[in-house]
Motif scaffolding. Structure first.
Motif, PDB file in Angstrom:
ATOM      1  N   UNK A 149       2.502   1.806  -3.367  1.00 45.31           N
ATOM      2  CA  UNK A 149       1.543   2.344  -4.353  1.00 45.31           C
ATOM      3  C   UNK A 149       1.317   3.821  -4.099  1.00 45.31           C
ATOM      4  N   UNK A 150       1.136   4.167  -2.816  1.00 42.02           N
ATOM      5  CA  UNK A 150       0.895   5.556  -2.451  1.00 42.02           C
ATOM      6  C   UNK A 150       2.053   6.453  -2.874  1.00 42.02           C
ATOM      7  N   UNK A 207      -7.286   3.039  15.719  1.00 37.75           N
ATOM      8  CA  UNK A 207      -5.856   2.675  15.848  1.00 37.75           C
ATOM      9  C   UNK A 207      -5.311   3.173  17.186  1.00 37.75           C
ATOM     10  N   UNK A 256      -4.440   0.494   9.578  1.00 37.83           N
ATOM     11  CA  UNK A 256      -3.505   1.427   8.944  1.00 37.83           C
ATOM     12  C   UNK A 256      -3.681   1.361   7.424  1.00 37.83           C
ATOM     13  N   UNK A 291      -7.209   7.445   2.493  1.00 34.29           N
ATOM     14  CA  UNK A 291      -6.452   8.659   2.164  1.00 34.29           C
ATOM     15  C   UNK A 291      -6.274   8.809   0.674  1.00 34.29           C
ATOM     16  N   UNK A 292      -5.927   7.674   0.055  1.00 33.58           N
ATOM     17  CA  UNK A 292      -5.735   7.729  -1.397  1.00 33.58           C
ATOM     18  C   UNK A 292      -7.047   8.052  -2.105  1.00 33.58           C
ATOM     19  N   UNK A 315       0.829  -1.211   0.000  1.00 35.23           N
ATOM     20  CA  UNK A 315       0.000   0.000   0.000  1.00 35.23           C
ATOM     21  C   UNK A 315       0.855   1.249   0.000  1.00 35.23           C
ATOM     22  N   UNK A 316       1.890   1.245   0.820  1.00 31.30           N
ATOM     23  CA  UNK A 316       2.744   2.441   0.904  1.00 31.30           C
ATOM     24  C   UNK A 316       3.480   2.658  -0.418  1.00 31.30           C
ATOM     25  N   UNK A 347       2.271   6.845  -6.690  1.00 32.21           N
ATOM     26  CA  UNK A 347       1.243   7.764  -7.172  1.00 32.21           C
ATOM     27  C   UNK A 347       1.689   9.212  -7.023  1.00 32.21           C
ATOM     28  N   UNK A 349       0.178   7.639   7.273  1.00 32.57           N
ATOM     29  CA  UNK A 349       0.191   7.416   5.819  1.00 32.57           C
ATOM     30  C   UNK A 349      -1.178   7.696   5.219  1.00 32.57           C
ATOM     31  N   UNK A 350      -2.213   7.676   6.055  1.00 30.87           N
ATOM     32  CA  UNK A 350      -3.544   7.985   5.560  1.00 30.87           C
ATOM     33  C   UNK A 350      -3.705   9.467   5.233  1.00 30.87           C
ATOM     34  N   UNK A 351      -2.972  10.310   5.919  1.00 32.21           N
ATOM     35  CA  UNK A 351      -3.008  11.741   5.598  1.00 32.21           C
ATOM     36  C   UNK A 351      -2.007  11.965   4.474  1.00 32.21           C
ATOM     37  N   UNK A 352      -2.462  11.642   3.263  1.00 29.25           N
ATOM     38  CA  UNK A 352      -1.543  11.490   2.138  1.00 29.25           C
ATOM     39  C   UNK A 352      -0.649  12.722   1.940  1.00 29.25           C
ATOM     40  N   UNK A 353      -1.288  13.919   1.906  1.00 29.43           N
ATOM     41  CA  UNK A 353      -0.498  15.127   1.631  1.00 29.43           C
ATOM     42  C   UNK A 353       0.603  15.312   2.654  1.00 29.43           C
ATOM     43  N   UNK A 411       3.994   7.985  13.262  1.00 27.98           N
ATOM     44  CA  UNK A 411       3.096   6.859  13.494  1.00 27.98           C
ATOM     45  C   UNK A 411       2.617   6.344  12.146  1.00 27.98           C
ATOM     46  N   UNK A 412       2.407   5.047  12.067  1.00 25.71           N
ATOM     47  CA  UNK A 412       2.069   4.450  10.768  1.00 25.71           C
ATOM     48  C   UNK A 412       0.786   5.011  10.182  1.00 25.71           C
ATOM     49  N   UNK A 413      -0.158   5.311  11.095  1.00 27.33           N
ATOM     50  CA  UNK A 413      -1.442   5.730  10.543  1.00 27.33           C
ATOM     51  C   UNK A 413      -1.362   7.062   9.796  1.00 27.33           C
ATOM     52  N   UNK A 432      -6.856   3.048   6.516  1.00 31.68           N
ATOM     53  CA  UNK A 432      -6.702   4.486   6.583  1.00 31.68           C
ATOM     54  C   UNK A 432      -5.919   5.005   5.376  1.00 31.68           C
ATOM     55  N   UNK A 433      -4.944   4.211   4.980  1.00 31.25           N
ATOM     56  CA  UNK A 433      -4.130   4.605   3.822  1.00 31.25           C
ATOM     57  C   UNK A 433      -4.961   4.602   2.539  1.00 31.25           C
ATOM     58  N   UNK A 434      -5.756   3.547   2.363  1.00 32.07           N
ATOM     59  CA  UNK A 434      -6.578   3.488   1.143  1.00 32.07           C
ATOM     60  C   UNK A 434      -7.594   4.597   1.147  1.00 32.07           C
ATOM     61  N   UNK A 463     -11.701   8.004   7.571  1.00 31.71           N
ATOM     62  CA  UNK A 463     -10.262   7.877   7.853  1.00 31.71           C
ATOM     63  C   UNK A 463      -9.967   8.303   9.301  1.00 31.71           C
TER      64      UNK A 463
END
Lengths: 221, 547
Positions: A18-19, B409, B375, B382-383, A15-16, A22, A110-114, A106-108, B378-380, B402
């Motif tokens: 791919x992110x 988490x 996680x 986000x995308x 996932x990371x 992108x 990665x959800x806050x893409x920007x 923290x790993x999460x 949350x990542x997906x 998210x």
């Protein structure tokens, strides 16, 4: 920008990757354990290594130690450590190997893409990226341990927010974006903060970050 | 008997002899002083001269009493404390001096001794000295036989052949120990009486010996010796008078008293020790039973009545034995109990190990499973959010989702931290405590070490004890520095101490420590809180390291 990633959970790793792809980051290699990091860094000479703290075979702080070792062997390599928890001792150890080009998130995040991509680019460019939980922990420690004269307490809530964002490693422009205020307003807050904390003024974003971090860490023991 | 023992006895018997020989003289003087002094003083009391006579008598008796104390001290090596009120030097009237003497308690003790010794002394000391003289006489019989031609008559026996003279010597030799013991008994009796009368009373410093338990020492020996003497005397009287053998009753009575004395001393020595006390009781009952049977035999061996008291005593002893030794009875299998305890200890340890392993597994599963999936989620999201830039409403929904994932988490992270903080699992107790110290609002110093990592379950309990104790210090003793000490003692127990210099007086049950106490106790450990009102609180936990 060329990056490598070390993460034992394929789900996250892919996932990371791919992110990152992108968002224009070239992931040149992947690994699953501590020794793997050294192998791919030596082989691909990337700008940045993204490393999970907990890796096989011991599933303890293997990734952290591998990241510190990689930085020692390859000066100029940016290291962004990802973890599922905040451990101030680990943060301190990571920062002790030089604040330029290190990050602990923290790993999460990665959800806050920007914000994540921003942190990745910052670390690869020699900047700093600290998770806001880490910053909060540093602020707590500073206040509990050695907030001489209550300098932190004298900050206004807004100045405190600016300080926290700066400690995360953000530039003035990024702080302004995050707070949705003008760059000039941020400039003013920063000047006030530096005056109140008695820090040397500087126009360079990165130096300001380092000064703030040094200030916070001095109290964290 | 060894040479040194013979020496000791000879020296002691010699001293006894000299003591009594001197006693003959002092007794004569005492008798004379007392009778003459009293009579003369009383008779002359109607005149002024009686005053002088009384004064002189009392002073003479005092002199005698001091001489008597010296007799005990010098001859027997048994000093008796002497305490007189100092006589004032300035010249005063004789009446005043007499008044002073009369007002002093010791004067009357001396007087009592002079009177008592004057009457008893001649008998006992002449008897004691005479016994030895008789033995000497028997030993030296051949010399007498040689010196007096034709033999002579010593009252009960005519020594008229050399063989008889030599036989007397042999008999004398055999009598030496008996004579020694008897004279010893007399001497001890005299000394005891002398001590009793002549030792000062009142403000006697409490000596440690006063609290000491009576040993099987002189009083018991004295008792035995006097009983032997009495038994001998009545036997001699019976030999002289004839008739039915009545001394056996005297022997019986004396024996009962000596036995009771011995039992009393033994039970005193056995106090506080249930098993020993029980043995003494059993011996006592056996003794009583024995005497009852002797009594039964002496009284004609008729109906065997002693069986009834024996039955009663037997029941009592048996009941007591049951209470004391019940667990040794074959049908109460102690070994089975021990084995059961063993099994329980092992299985509890096993259960705790399993529990600890289970908790760590759950924590791992959370990390690698649910947390990782969240996680990823949350990542997906986000995308997706990035791609919905042109549809703000949908983007807001995704963003909300998210954020919820982020909260989930965080909750899982707190849960995992509650099972065990990552640094504890990663780097062990010391590093984890150091991390605690660093985050604490107070000054914390740490020392000690543990070479070997305890079981995870123990380590975790230890960590939470320290964490809770430090939180309490920060809460109740704000600003006071705390000191954490981690050691492993000789029994392979992990010992934790968290001490602060705060105001003290904390409630050991009120804090979060009582919850931790049950956790520690489940691991066979102990948790104590020492919190004197004077200040400073120490939380101490001991935990077995395991396996």
């Amino acid at each position: 920008m060329r990056a490598v990633i070390v993460e034992d959970l394929a789900l996250l790793r892919e996932g990371i990757v791919a992110l990152l792809r992108e968002n224009g980051v070239d992931v040149v290699a992947q690994a699953e354990d501590g020794p793997g990091l050294e192998r791919i860094v030596a082989g691909h000479k990337p700008d940045l290594a993204i490393v999970d703290v907990r890796l096989p075979p011991t599933f303890t702080d293997e990734g952290l130690r591998a990241a510190i070792e990689a930085r020692r062997r390859h000066p100029g390599l940016g290291v962004l450590v990802l973890s599922q928890y905040v451990e101030p001792v680990y943060t301190a150890e990571l920062l002790s190997c030089g604040e330029a080009g290190v990050g602990y998130l923290l790993k999460e995040r990665v959800g806050e893409v920007r914000a994540f991509i921003d942190a990745v680019q910052r670390v690869a460019g020699g900047g700093t990226a600290l998770d806001r939980e880490v910053v909060a922990e540093l602020m707590r420690a500073r206040q509990a341990g050695g907030d001489a004269g209550g300098a932190l307490g004298s900050l206004t809530p807004r100045e405190r927010e600016v300080l926290e964002l700066m400690a995360e490693g953000r530039s003035n422009a990024a702080v302004a974006r995050a707070l949705v205020v003008s760059a000039g307003a941020v400039e003013k807050h920063v000047r006030n903060i530096f005056a109140k904390l008695d820090l040397p003024a500087s126009d360079d974003d990165h130096r300001r970050v380092l000064a703030v971090l040094a200030y916070l860490r001095a109290g964290a023991g | 008997m060894s040479t040194s023992a013979i020496h000791t006895h000879a020296a002691r018997w010699g001293r006894d002899f000299v003591f009594n020989l001197a006693g003959v003289v002092t007794a004569a003087v005492a008798l004379m002083l007392w009778t003459l002094g009293s009579i003369v003083s009383l008779v002359l009391a109607i005149t002024y001269v009686g005053l002088f006579a009384g004064l002189a008598t009392l002073l003479a008796i005092r002199w005698l009493a001091r001489l008597e104390r010296r007799r005990a001290a010098i001859v027997l090596g048994e000093p008796i404390e002497e305490r007189y009120r100092p006589l004032r030097d300035e010249p005063r009237s004789y009446a005043a001096r007499l008044h002073e003497l009369v007002g002093e308690a010791t004067t009357w003790r001396d007087f009592a001794w002079a009177a008592g010794w004057g009457w008893i002394g001649p008998i006992t000391s002449i008897l004691a000295a005479g016994l030895w003289v008789a033995v000497f006489g028997m030993l030296s019989m051949p010399a007498w036989y040689w010196a007096i031609p034709g033999g002579f008559d010593v009252g009960i026996l005519a020594i008229d052949t050399p063989a008889l003279a030599l036989a007397t010597t042999a008999a004398g030799l055999l009598l030496i120990p008996l004579c020694g013991v008897l004279v010893r008994a007399i001497t001890v009796g005299e000394l005891t009486a002398m001590r009793f009368v002549l030792r000062p009373r009142g403000e006697v410093a409490a000596s440690p010996a006063a609290a000491a338990p009576p040993a099987l020492g002189p009083p018991f020996e004295l008792h035995v010796s006097l009983s032997l003497l009495a038994a001998l005397v009545v036997t001699i009287v019976w030999l002289a008078t004839g008739g039915p053998f009545w001394p056996v009753w005297v022997w019986f009575g004396l024996g009962v008293l000596v036995a009771l004395h011995a039992v009393a001393l033994r039970s005193w020595a056995a106090r506080g020790d249930a098993e020993r006390a029980f043995r003494v009781k059993a011996e006592f009952c056996a003794l009583i039973a024995g005497y009852l049977w002797i009594l039964w035999a002496l009284s004609g061996a008729g109906y065997p009545w002693p069986i009834w008291p024996m039955l009663g005593m037997g029941t009592a002893v048996a009941l007591r034995a049951l209470v004391l030794y019940g667990d040794r009875l074959p049908w109460i299998d102690r070994r089975a109990l021990v084995q059961r305890v063993d099994v329980l200890t092992r299985t509890r340890q096993g259960a705790l190990d399993v529990q600890a392993a289970e908790l760590r597994r759950i924590e791992r599963d959370l990390h690698d499973g649910a947390q990782a999936r969240l996680v990823a989620l949350s990542m997906h999201l986000g995308r997706a959010e990035e791609r919905l830039a042109d549809q703000p409403e949908a983007a807001a929904l995704v963003r909300r989702a998210r954020e919820d994932a982020g909260l989930a988490i965080a909750e899982l992270r707190d849960l995992a931290r509650g099972i065990a903080p990552p640094i504890l699992a990663d780097r062990g107790l010391k590093a984890a405590i150091e991390a605690l110290a660093r985050r604490s609002a107070i000054d914390v110093t740490i020392d000690g070490d543990c070479d070997r990592r305890p079981l995870p379950v123990v380590e975790t309990a230890a960590y939470f004890v320290v964490a809770e104790a430090l939180t309490n210090v920060a809460k109740h003793a704000a600003g006071a520095p705390a000191h954490v000490r981690v050691t492993q003692d000789a029994d392979d127990r992990l010992v934790l101490e968290v001490a602060d210099e705060g105001p003290g007086g904390a409630d050991p049950h009120g804090s979060g420590l009582s919850g931790l106490r049950s956790r520690v106790e489940a691991l066979d450990g102990t948790l104590s809180v020492v919190t004197p009102p004077a200040g400073g609180t120490t939380v101490r936990a001991e935990l077995p390291c395991g396996r």
